[in-house]
Scaffold this active site. Sequence first.
Site, mmCIF file in Angstrom:
data_model
loop_
_atom_site.group_PDB
_atom_site.id
_atom_site.type_symbol
_atom_site.label_atom_id
_atom_site.label_comp_id
_atom_site.label_asym_id
_atom_site.label_seq_id
_atom_site.Cartn_x
_atom_site.Cartn_y
_atom_site.Cartn_z
ATOM 1 N N HIS A 121 0.862 -1.190 0.000
ATOM 2 C CA HIS A 121 0.000 0.000 0.000
ATOM 3 C C HIS A 121 0.894 1.234 0.000
ATOM 4 O O HIS A 121 1.287 1.754 1.044
ATOM 5 C CB HIS A 121 -0.915 -0.002 1.223
ATOM 6 N N HIS A 153 1.359 4.847 -2.323
ATOM 7 C CA HIS A 153 0.817 5.718 -3.370
ATOM 8 C C HIS A 153 1.927 6.462 -4.110
ATOM 9 O O HIS A 153 2.756 7.133 -3.478
ATOM 10 C CB HIS A 153 -0.143 6.736 -2.772
ATOM 11 N N ASP A 190 1.702 9.178 -5.990
ATOM 12 C CA ASP A 190 1.623 10.626 -5.809
ATOM 13 C C ASP A 190 1.808 11.027 -4.350
ATOM 14 O O ASP A 190 1.798 12.227 -4.035
ATOM 15 C CB ASP A 190 0.307 11.183 -6.363
ATOM 16 N N GLY A 219 -9.633 7.781 -2.612
ATOM 17 C CA GLY A 219 -10.240 9.099 -2.482
ATOM 18 C C GLY A 219 -11.148 9.150 -1.269
ATOM 19 O O GLY A 219 -11.111 8.282 -0.392
ATOM 20 N N HIS A 244 -9.746 0.601 -0.835
ATOM 21 C CA HIS A 244 -9.634 1.448 0.344
ATOM 22 C C HIS A 244 -10.934 1.344 1.146
ATOM 23 O O HIS A 244 -12.010 1.682 0.633
ATOM 24 C CB HIS A 244 -9.424 2.909 -0.050
ATOM 25 N N GLU A 258 -10.952 3.184 6.698
ATOM 26 C CA GLU A 258 -10.012 4.246 7.086
ATOM 27 C C GLU A 258 -10.800 5.452 7.574
ATOM 28 O O GLU A 258 -10.794 5.791 8.754
ATOM 29 C CB GLU A 258 -9.097 4.612 5.913
ATOM 30 N N ASP A 304 1.666 3.889 3.095
ATOM 31 C CA ASP A 304 0.605 4.703 2.511
ATOM 32 C C ASP A 304 1.210 5.806 1.651
ATOM 33 O O ASP A 304 1.200 5.724 0.431
ATOM 34 C CB ASP A 304 -0.322 5.267 3.588
#
Length: 376
Positions: free
Chosen positions: A24, A26, A28, A185, A212, A215, A312
Amino acid sequence: MSTSDDEFFSDGIDLRDLPKVSLHDHLDGGLRPQTIIDLGREIDLDLPAADADSLADWFVDSCSAGNLPDYLKTFDLSIAVMQSREGLRRVAREFVEDLADDGVVYGEIRWAPEQHLRGGLSLDETVEAVQQGIDEAIDDAARTGHDIRVGQLVTAMRHADRGLEIAELAVRHRDRGVVGFDIAGAEAGFPPSRQRVAFDFLASEYFPVTVHAGEADGLESIRGALFDGRALRLGHGVRLAEDITIERSDDENVYVSLGRLAQWVKDREITLELSPSSNLQTGAIERWGDEIEDHPFDLLYQLGFRVTVNVDNRTMSATSLTRELALLSDAFAYDLGDLEAFQLNAAAASFLPLEEREDLAERISAGFDDVENRAR
């Protein structure tokens, strides 16, 4: 959230040397601050800080408001410099370089191509640019003696209703670097059921999915990920602990009962992609506290859930897998066997073919043995 070198050592072992699996992570959320500055200059981007150290601090401070929406706002800056083929290629190449430096031997990088079209690229061109950067970094790592494999997790933004289009994109590139699909998102208000047609398509194509969930939203979001999304893994999933009741405890034992959802996740060995530092920043664990020691990670681990350790977003949390393992070791007195278990869990949950997952597990165990023997 500062780090220091002595966080990375345990019983004479440099945790950076341990072979790791990153599930996991990302794209970006893992840009080098200096890269944001360099690419930002090319597009006259207004930056909140002029030097890399100050920009790094800005990201961490801005992401520590205790909720997911404020956390996500910082991505506007990183995404802004990832709108060209060269920007995507450079970011992906450096990302894999940083994974290799962190001791990662297998990584899955998730990102949302639909967010990178403002410079005129097509969806397919963005995936190709990222893959080019990944391939270059893998080749560079091999020349320095580090064998690393990396796959893309193509992500759809759950509020944008482009799920089917992005799912089709992922499947088109399944033999050219893409290993799975995700939705990400704002979680609350955008349940997986909104993307049901995409998940139906992916199921028909036998294409693996992580979602996702658990969370910024609770148990219903997790149920949706499992039964609408057919998720094989839960992105974070930390709030599954809300379905675990502590009946009583004494000095040596904690007695708990599991709700039906938690029991299902445990019995089916559905993987939890836990990200301790990020879960603190976004308030995902506020029900239990605001320190790493309050994270239900250890509860879930001790109860036999398939837990994994993840970053993350490296930039937003100023972290690495090495650092996350060190934080958990300090909080819960984990030993090398525990850290190996987390990596074996991740290897088993990776979106590789079975035989390759088994090879990865063997490599991890051999690597842990080697590091331990060298430390003696």
